[in-house]
Design an enzyme around this catalytic site. Structure first.
Site, PDB file in Angstrom:
ATOM      1  N   ASP A  92      66.277  29.704  25.685  1.00  0.00           N
ATOM      2  CA  ASP A  92      67.616  30.226  25.378  1.00  0.00           C
ATOM      3  C   ASP A  92      67.581  31.066  24.116  1.00  0.00           C
ATOM      4  O   ASP A  92      67.455  30.538  23.006  1.00  0.00           O
ATOM      5  CB  ASP A  92      68.592  29.052  25.202  1.00  0.00           C
TER       6      ASP A  92
ATOM      7  N   SER B 272      65.443  23.165  29.501  1.00  0.00           N
ATOM      8  CA  SER B 272      65.833  24.099  28.443  1.00  0.00           C
ATOM      9  C   SER B 272      65.343  23.570  27.105  1.00  0.00           C
ATOM     10  O   SER B 272      65.758  22.488  26.664  1.00  0.00           O
ATOM     11  CB  SER B 272      67.354  24.248  28.410  1.00  0.00           C
TER      12      SER B 272
ATOM     13  N   MET C 194      76.518  30.409  34.805  1.00  0.00           N
ATOM     14  CA  MET C 194      76.728  29.538  33.633  1.00  0.00           C
ATOM     15  C   MET C 194      77.836  28.546  33.966  1.00  0.00           C
ATOM     16  O   MET C 194      78.967  28.938  34.262  1.00  0.00           O
ATOM     17  CB  MET C 194      77.130  30.369  32.410  1.00  0.00           C
TER      18      MET C 194
ATOM     19  N   MET D  22      69.454  33.267  21.594  1.00  0.00           N
ATOM     20  CA  MET D  22      70.826  33.531  21.127  1.00  0.00           C
ATOM     21  C   MET D  22      70.778  34.317  19.823  1.00  0.00           C
ATOM     22  O   MET D  22      69.950  34.013  18.955  1.00  0.00           O
ATOM     23  CB  MET D  22      71.554  32.202  20.882  1.00  0.00           C
TER      24      MET D  22
END
Ligand code: DX5
Ligand code: ZN
Length: 217
Positions: A34, A7, A137, A36
């Protein structure tokens, strides 16, 4: 399958190109992005212009994890970037099947993610039949470096048994708090694809490969 998805949330953003180049020679790697929006989760990362550049720079399958309130917008906006997989959150949409079908028109692989408090039973069989990946998750989405939530293992096992019982083909990806100590038990529960941010990027670049191997062994 024994995929590892570093990640980039924990990478060296001021040296992102040389930092991520270290993974190009490794096998069975996806690069986990990721995304967001400061709304679905409190944190804010990067969006389409950066993703587009990343897709054009690296010979690595790119895996977008949308932690956004309006995933449809991102799915439409990024459809020509060459992303390999796009995953959105079940909790973010009213009609997940409709959005999966839309995404399938443009992306080789489409996933659905569930947050720690969302039960596996929230994923309908109809949905599980059409998706390529379920992302479990194992921390509350939003931040790297948190501890693995143990009851995630039960969810992985439950998904794996549904997959076997119904002969379905989706892969199980796990994201959050993955490290060398828990990787084996997570894989034994049925996970095929481990996301890891801090466990990999806390090392010096010359040790990235070793840390990836530790997650596989
Ligand atoms: C958290 C992100 C993760 C994060 C994982 O919301 O989805 O991908 O980068 O970081 P670690 O591996 O440090 O828990
Ligand atoms: Zn993620």
């Amino acid at each position: 399958m024994n995929l590892v998805s570093p990640s980039i949330l924990s990478c060296d953003f001021l040296n992102i190109e040389p930092d991520l180049k270290n993974f190009e020679s490794m096998k069975d790697i996806w690069m986990h992005l990721d995304i967001m929006d400061g709304h679905f989760v409190p944190n804010l990362t990067f969006g389409p212009p950066i993703i587009k550049l990343l897709c054009s720079k690296f010979q690595i399958p790119m895996d977008a994890h949308l932690m956004v309130t309006n995933p449809k917008w991102h799915i439409e906006e990024m459809k020509d970037y060459g992303l390999h997989n796009i995953t959105f959150h079940l909790e973010a949409v009213d009609n997940s099947l409709e959005l999966v079908r839309l995404a399938k028109q443009s992306y080789p692989s489409v996933g659905i993610s569930i947050k720690p408090k969302t039960e596996v039973s929230a994923l309908s069989l109809e949905l599980l039949k059409e998706i390529d990946l379920v992302l479990v998750m194992s921390v509350e989405p939003g931040f790297g470096g948190q501890g693995f939530i143990d009851n995630s293992l039960e969810k992985i096992k439950e998904l794996d048994s549904i997959r076997k019982e119904k002969s379905l083909g989706f892969q199980i990806q796990v994201d959050g708090g993955v490290n060398a100590e828990n990787a084996k038990i997570i894989r034994s529960a049925g996970a095929d694809n481990l996301v890891a941010g801090s466990f990999i990027f806390k090392n010096l670049p010359q040790d990235y490969e070793k840390s990836v191997q530790l997650l596989r062994s």
